[in-house]
Design a protein around this motif. Structure first.
Motif, PDB file in Angstrom:
ATOM      1  N   PRO A 154     -23.039   7.800-124.495  1.00 21.37           N
ATOM      2  CA  PRO A 154     -23.134   6.761-122.991  1.00 21.37           C
ATOM      3  C   PRO A 154     -22.937   6.432-121.906  1.00 21.37           C
ATOM      4  O   PRO A 154     -23.396   5.986-121.551  1.00 21.37           O
ATOM      5  CB  PRO A 154     -23.458   5.772-125.045  1.00 21.37           C
ATOM      6  N   GLY A 155     -21.603   6.530-122.535  1.00 23.62           N
ATOM      7  CA  GLY A 155     -20.598   6.040-120.792  1.00 23.62           C
ATOM      8  C   GLY A 155     -20.779   6.795-119.880  1.00 23.62           C
ATOM      9  O   GLY A 155     -20.801   7.283-118.834  1.00 23.62           O
ATOM     10  N   ILE A 156     -20.859   8.295-120.594  1.00 18.13           N
ATOM     11  CA  ILE A 156     -21.290   9.694-119.490  1.00 18.13           C
ATOM     12  C   ILE A 156     -22.164   9.127-118.900  1.00 18.13           C
ATOM     13  O   ILE A 156     -22.714   9.485-117.511  1.00 18.13           O
ATOM     14  CB  ILE A 156     -21.169  11.143-119.891  1.00 18.13           C
ATOM     15  N   THR A 157     -23.030   9.056-119.315  1.00 18.35           N
ATOM     16  CA  THR A 157     -24.663   9.062-118.650  1.00 18.35           C
ATOM     17  C   THR A 157     -24.656   7.082-118.664  1.00 18.35           C
ATOM     18  O   THR A 157     -25.690   7.547-116.663  1.00 18.35           O
ATOM     19  CB  THR A 157     -25.832   8.283-119.269  1.00 18.35           C
ATOM     20  N   ASP A 239     -19.115  19.374-125.401  1.00 21.65           N
ATOM     21  CA  ASP A 239     -19.483  18.926-125.987  1.00 21.65           C
ATOM     22  C   ASP A 239     -20.396  17.646-125.910  1.00 21.65           C
ATOM     23  O   ASP A 239     -20.290  16.804-126.627  1.00 21.65           O
ATOM     24  CB  ASP A 239     -19.280  18.742-127.406  1.00 21.65           C
ATOM     25  N   GLY A 240     -20.228  16.950-124.777  1.00 24.34           N
ATOM     26  CA  GLY A 240     -20.316  16.251-124.016  1.00 24.34           C
ATOM     27  C   GLY A 240     -19.271  14.409-124.813  1.00 24.34           C
ATOM     28  O   GLY A 240     -20.776  13.376-124.225  1.00 24.34           O
ATOM     29  N   TYR A 241     -18.684  15.076-124.723  1.00 26.45           N
ATOM     30  CA  TYR A 241     -17.394  14.108-124.951  1.00 26.45           C
ATOM     31  C   TYR A 241     -16.835  13.923-123.308  1.00 26.45           C
ATOM     32  O   TYR A 241     -16.367  12.515-122.832  1.00 26.45           O
ATOM     33  CB  TYR A 241     -16.938  14.870-125.221  1.00 26.45           C
ATOM     34  N   GLY A 242     -17.088  14.833-122.355  1.00 21.50           N
ATOM     35  CA  GLY A 242     -16.236  14.278-120.672  1.00 21.50           C
ATOM     36  C   GLY A 242     -15.922  14.531-120.121  1.00 21.50           C
ATOM     37  O   GLY A 242     -17.689  14.916-119.820  1.00 21.50           O
ATOM     38  N   VAL A 243     -16.593  13.872-118.783  1.00 20.80           N
ATOM     39  CA  VAL A 243     -16.853  12.818-118.641  1.00 20.80           C
ATOM     40  C   VAL A 243     -16.772  14.296-117.264  1.00 20.80           C
ATOM     41  O   VAL A 243     -17.638  14.582-116.254  1.00 20.80           O
ATOM     42  CB  VAL A 243     -16.370  12.175-117.100  1.00 20.80           C
ATOM     43  N   ALA A 375     -15.400   0.084-115.293  1.00 20.31           N
ATOM     44  CA  ALA A 375     -16.324   1.899-116.501  1.00 20.31           C
ATOM     45  C   ALA A 375     -16.666   1.236-117.860  1.00 20.31           C
ATOM     46  O   ALA A 375     -16.475   0.419-117.550  1.00 20.31           O
ATOM     47  CB  ALA A 375     -15.062   2.991-115.590  1.00 20.31           C
ATOM     48  N   PRO A 376     -17.239   2.106-118.318  1.00 19.02           N
ATOM     49  CA  PRO A 376     -17.008   1.667-119.958  1.00 19.02           C
ATOM     50  C   PRO A 376     -16.244   2.171-120.569  1.00 19.02           C
ATOM     51  O   PRO A 376     -15.029   3.175-120.390  1.00 19.02           O
ATOM     52  CB  PRO A 376     -18.772   2.909-120.371  1.00 19.02           C
ATOM     53  N   GLY A 377     -15.881   0.575-121.021  1.00 21.18           N
ATOM     54  CA  GLY A 377     -14.773   0.914-122.707  1.00 21.18           C
ATOM     55  C   GLY A 377     -15.647   0.486-123.218  1.00 21.18           C
ATOM     56  O   GLY A 377     -14.182   0.143-124.099  1.00 21.18           O
ATOM     57  N   ASN A 455     -19.898   4.526-110.052  1.00 14.32           N
ATOM     58  CA  ASN A 455     -21.481   5.468-110.756  1.00 14.32           C
ATOM     59  C   ASN A 455     -21.183   6.918-109.437  1.00 14.32           C
ATOM     60  O   ASN A 455     -21.479   6.580-108.630  1.00 14.32           O
ATOM     61  CB  ASN A 455     -22.769   4.130-109.671  1.00 14.32           C
ATOM     62  N   ILE A 456     -20.944   7.737-110.386  1.00 10.16           N
ATOM     63  CA  ILE A 456     -20.359   8.417-109.932  1.00 10.16           C
ATOM     64  C   ILE A 456     -21.524   9.274-109.435  1.00 10.16           C
ATOM     65  O   ILE A 456     -21.757  10.399-107.877  1.00 10.16           O
ATOM     66  CB  ILE A 456     -19.422   9.530-110.633  1.00 10.16           C
ATOM     67  N   ALA A 457     -22.979   9.221-109.778  1.00 11.18           N
ATOM     68  CA  ALA A 457     -23.932  10.200-109.602  1.00 11.18           C
ATOM     69  C   ALA A 457     -24.579   9.939-107.956  1.00 11.18           C
ATOM     70  O   ALA A 457     -24.257  10.281-107.045  1.00 11.18           O
ATOM     71  CB  ALA A 457     -24.879   9.985-110.070  1.00 11.18           C
ATOM     72  N   LYS A 458     -24.283   8.430-107.609  1.00 15.16           N
ATOM     73  CA  LYS A 458     -24.671   8.049-106.226  1.00 15.16           C
ATOM     74  C   LYS A 458     -23.221   8.704-105.628  1.00 15.16           C
ATOM     75  O   LYS A 458     -23.177   8.760-103.968  1.00 15.16           O
ATOM     76  CB  LYS A 458     -24.337   5.869-106.188  1.00 15.16           C
ATOM     77  N   ALA A 459     -21.562   8.131-105.873  1.00 18.93           N
ATOM     78  CA  ALA A 459     -20.599   8.702-104.763  1.00 18.93           C
ATOM     79  C   ALA A 459     -20.449   9.858-104.842  1.00 18.93           C
ATOM     80  O   ALA A 459     -20.258  10.313-103.081  1.00 18.93           O
ATOM     81  CB  ALA A 459     -19.248   8.384-105.521  1.00 18.93           C
ATOM     82  N   VAL A 460     -21.199  10.419-105.610  1.00 19.74           N
ATOM     83  CA  VAL A 460     -21.525  12.087-104.794  1.00 19.74           C
ATOM     84  C   VAL A 460     -22.900  12.386-103.629  1.00 19.74           C
ATOM     85  O   VAL A 460     -22.576  13.357-102.932  1.00 19.74           O
ATOM     86  CB  VAL A 460     -21.358  13.038-106.472  1.00 19.74           C
TER      87      VAL A 460
END
Length: 821
Positions: A154-157, A239-243, A375-377, A455-460
């Motif tokens: 969830p934190g990644i999304t 496996d979906g755990y890492g950013v 960020a998510p914690g 919001n890394i999507a917006k930053a990129v």
């Protein structure tokens, strides 16, 4: 924070101590009370010596590549530490003390007794003696096992990392990420694939990829706590755990288990800038990571780790730090080092984007803009030792989300890689605003969320990709047309980026759209530049022909303050690749061919330095140049210096009643003598080659370096060694000259170096007009030339000294040394 909550409370004392600036008025004031307590407990203590603010790293950004920045930074830090710590190491070596030097923070860890602590506190370059402490790690605010999952966590999304993967194809590939933590299970199924030490086929090379200063698991990575494996999984796990699952990872175990000692944190911080082999040797700054995650900290308002962070930044390493887990609604609770200006600091939010109740809140008492972002914690699932997965909460869990996001940003936008200021701006501008003004600020920035929710999507999306372009070109010799490799190329405009030409003279820079000046520099050529316009998605060309610069002769003479030539000095022409030259017997140096340009001539005094210091002189070469160089005296804090002078050997007739190996007598002077601002009517002469201005006998049995607050102080030491006045030897005096210009002479004639057949003769001359002269006769061989002696003068407090030499065979027959202002 380490072990998520990571309130390294005990660390706060040493952190505070490391912020000392300037030398205290009294040597005793430099010693932290806890050091005194340790000394009183069992007679010894381990402590750190606090020195200056470190090397000037401001020029690091001018280096053409990231590797060059790291290497230059490493070289500057190490050279500065070697220079400023030299005298202290001599004292420690002479005492046989155990010590460890750190170049990244310019500090020395020492174990010794009270006399050593007092001696070191008396040194002018030491501003504090600070305790060694171990800080406890607290458990995460919550922890529970979790099942394996292949879907993005969830934190990644929540931060939009999955969108960056799918829309831009950026996963962190090409970026090296590291953590300073409790270690990592390197063969965890979700981490083994992108560990830099994985060479394939089941083969691993842990050198330069893993470092354990704690000694827990030196030969291969391990994690005896679980925290470090969890933070690494959030940064770079598969496996979906890492950013940033495409990033490569390395690690340093800066924490023993549930604690992080300041020694381990310093060693780990040093390794990040210059990774080493498993033994901590053979540093390679070219293998430094791009990003380092620090989920640890404790205390507030403390800057003990600031030098390390600044050094990382100079090398282009992005420093992510946790905000701490002791907020609980209270403002001003960001922990150190996260509250330092140079750290990029991360608070924690839950799945709804609401700040976690434990997250440290701003403002910082020593910096603006803390925390920088959130960020998510909360309930973050990631990897743990045993090849399993667990759910944890803490700003420790939020920080690796940010560190991984930087890897995504740099892989999607290479134009930002290594540009820490532009990177922070991109992260801050891309963050989703969260309006919470209880700790000051407004909707755009406040002390609760910082710049908002990551919001890394917006930053990129807003980074120089679609609105970025490329400038490329070739640097050539204007006369021959041949390509010029290794020319430094810098583009200046909306952003500043630098690189170096390859073997074919070619260069490429990714840049934000806009107008730029692209300039090339290389020794031996005149500068070349061109104006270009970079457009979104376009390629601009900037070919740069460089004209060879004419070569000229540069020569000059090195002279001291009295105009005398100084032979044996080293002269280096900074800004050129030319080897250093040495002044000849007449003090002259020559560089036969120097390309036209502006340089500095750095002069280093003859080795050993003895009475001279160094100097820096600007030199502009636009024709044959004569640049004479000044060789200044090496003065002490009270303005006294020494200089080599002509001897005037005196005839001494009155014999003092001194004999044997250990003896002293008091002598009344025929006129008052002033040394280091204090006037004396009597002096005390010893058989061990000293004149003590204060007392007949105060422990001169073993010579040590001068500038040591241990007794004896107020010392004139023409030849301080273990000497014997036997039947062949004598100690004599004489008063010479007319009133107002008298000289009082003390001579040690044919005294024997105890345990040897060597004998020495030397005199101390006290002038009524001021100054002290030592002169020597009949010296031959290293022992007689001072190989085991101390030579120089020291003030009454033992803090200020002009030391000519310590256990160096540098005395010469028929010479004199004069001390004065």
């Amino acid at each position: 924070m380490i072990a998520a909550a990571s309130a390294l409370a005990v660390l706060s004392g040493v952190i505070a101590a490391f912020t000392l600036s300037g030398a205290p008025a009294q040597a005793a004031d430099k010693i932290e009370p806890s050091v005194r307590a340790d000394l009183a407990d069992d007679g010894t203590a381990t402590f750190f010596l606090k020195l200056d603010d470190g090397a000037d790293l401001s020029a690091a950004w001018t280096k053409p590549t990231d590797d060059a920045r790291a290497t230059w930074t490493f070289d500057e830090l190490r050279h500065h530490a070697e220079t400023t710590q030299a005298s202290l190491k001599s004292i420690l070596d002479a005492r046989g003390a155990a010590y460890e030097s750190f170049w990244i923070a310019n500090t020395i860890k020492v174990t010794g007794d009270a006399s050593l602590a007092d001696a070191l506190a008396g040194r002018p370059e030491v501003t504090g003696l600070l305790s060694e402490r171990v800080a406890p790690l607290e458990e995460p605010t919550s922890t529970q096992d979790a099942d394996a999952s292949s879907a993005p966590q969830p934190g990644i999304t929540q931060i939009g990392a999955d969108k960056v993967w799918s829309q831009y194809g950026a996963t962190g590939k090409g970026i090296v990420i590291a953590n300073i933590d409790s270690g990592v299970q390197y063969d965890h199924p979700s981490l083994i694939g992108n560990y830099r030490g994985n060479k394939g086929g089941g083969n691993f090379d842990h050198a330069y990829n893993w470092y354990d200063p704690t000694g827990t698991c030196v030969t291969a990575p391990c994690d005896n706590n679980g925290h470090g494996t969890h933070t690494m999984g959030t940064m770079a796990g598969a496996d979906g755990y890492g950013v940033a699952p495409g990033a490569t990872w390395i690690a340093a175990k800066g924490c023993e288990a549930r604690s992080c000692s300041d020694t381990s944190l310093l060693r780990a911080g040093q390794w990040i800038l210059a990774p080493t082999d498993l033994a901590g040797k053979n540093p390679r700054p070219d293998l430094a990571p791009d990003i380092v995650n620090n989920s640890w900290g404790g205390g507030r308002g403390n800057t003990w780790y600031q030098k390390i962070i600044d050094s990382w930044r100079a090398a282009g390493i992005f420093p992510a730090f946790a905000a701490g887990n002791f907020g609980y609604g209270k403002c001003g609770t960001v922990d150190s080092p996260g509250d330092n200006q140079s750290a990029y600091t991360v608070g924690a939010v839950d799945a709804t984007g609401t700040v976690a109740n434990f997250s440290g809140l701003g403002p910082s008492s020593i910096a603006t803009g803390k925390p920088d972002i959130t960020a998510p914690g909360v309930d973050v699932v990631s990897t743990v030792p045993g090849s399993g997965y667990a759910k944890m909460s803490g700003t420790s869990m939020a920080t690796p989300h940010l560190a991984g996001a930087v890897a995504l940003l740099w892989s999607a936008s290479p134009a930002l890689a290594g540009d820490l200021k532009a990177t922070a701006e991109a992260l801050n501008n891309g963050a989703t605003d969260k309006d919470d003004r209880r700790c000051g600020g407004d909707a755009a920035f406040n002390g609760v969320y910082g710049n908002g929710l990551l919001n890394i999507a917006k930053a990129v999306q807003d980074a120089p990709r679609g609105n970025a372009g490329v400038v490329s070109g070739t640097v050539t010799d204007k006369t021959t047309g041949k390509p010029i490799p290794m020319a430094a190329v810098t583009a200046t405009g909306p952003q500043t980026r630098a690189t170096a030409t390859d073997a074919a003279g070619h260069f490429t820079l990714s840049l934000v759209a806009g107008d730029y000046t692209v300039a090339a520099k290389l020794y031996g050529y005149g500068d070349a530049s061109a104006r270009v316009t970079v457009t979104a998605g376009g390629t601009a060309t900037a070919d740069l022909p460089m004209a060879p610069a004419p070569s000229q002769k540069v020569t000059g003479i090195a002279r001291d303050a009295r105009g005398r030539a100084v032979p044996g000095a080293t002269v280096e022409l900074k800004g050129t690749p030319l080897p250093a030259v040495t002044t000849d017997a007449t003090g002259r140096y020559t560089f036969p061919k120097v390309a036209q340009g502006a340089y500095t001539a750095d002069l280093t005094a003859p080795e050993p330095a003895l009475c001279y210091g160094g100097s820096t002189t600007p030199v502009t070469v636009d024709g044959d140049e004569t640049a004479d160089l000044n060789v200044p005296w090496r003065a002490d804090a009270l303005g006294w210096h020494c200089e080599d002078t002509r001897p005037d050997w005196a005839d001494t007739r009155e014999t003092l009643t001194l004999s044997g190996d250990e003896d002293a007598t008091t002598v009344t002077l025929p006129f008052p003598v002033t040394v280091h601002g204090r006037t004396y009517a009597t002096v005390n002469v010893t058989t061990n080659g000293t004149v003590n201005l204060l007392a007949p006998r105060l422990g001169d049995y073993q010579n040590v370096p001068l500038g040591d607050v241990r007794q004896p102080n107020g010392l004139l030491a023409p030849f301080w060694d273990d000497l014997t006045v036997d039947g062949r030897a004598s100690v004599r005096t004489a008063t010479l000259g007319q009133t107002g210009h008298r000289r009082f002479v003390i001579e040690w004639r044919d005294v024997r170096l105890s345990g040897t057949r060597d004998r020495v003769s030397f005199q101390v001359v006290l002038a009524e007009t001021g100054g002290v002269t030592f002169q020597y006769r009949g010296l031959s061989g290293d022992a007689e030339r001072g190989a085991s002696a101390t030579v120089g003068i020291e003030d009454a407090g033992g803090v200020t000294a002009t030391q000519y030499s310590f256990e160096l065979p540098v005395l010469r027959d028929g010479t004199a040394i004069t001390f004065g202002k």
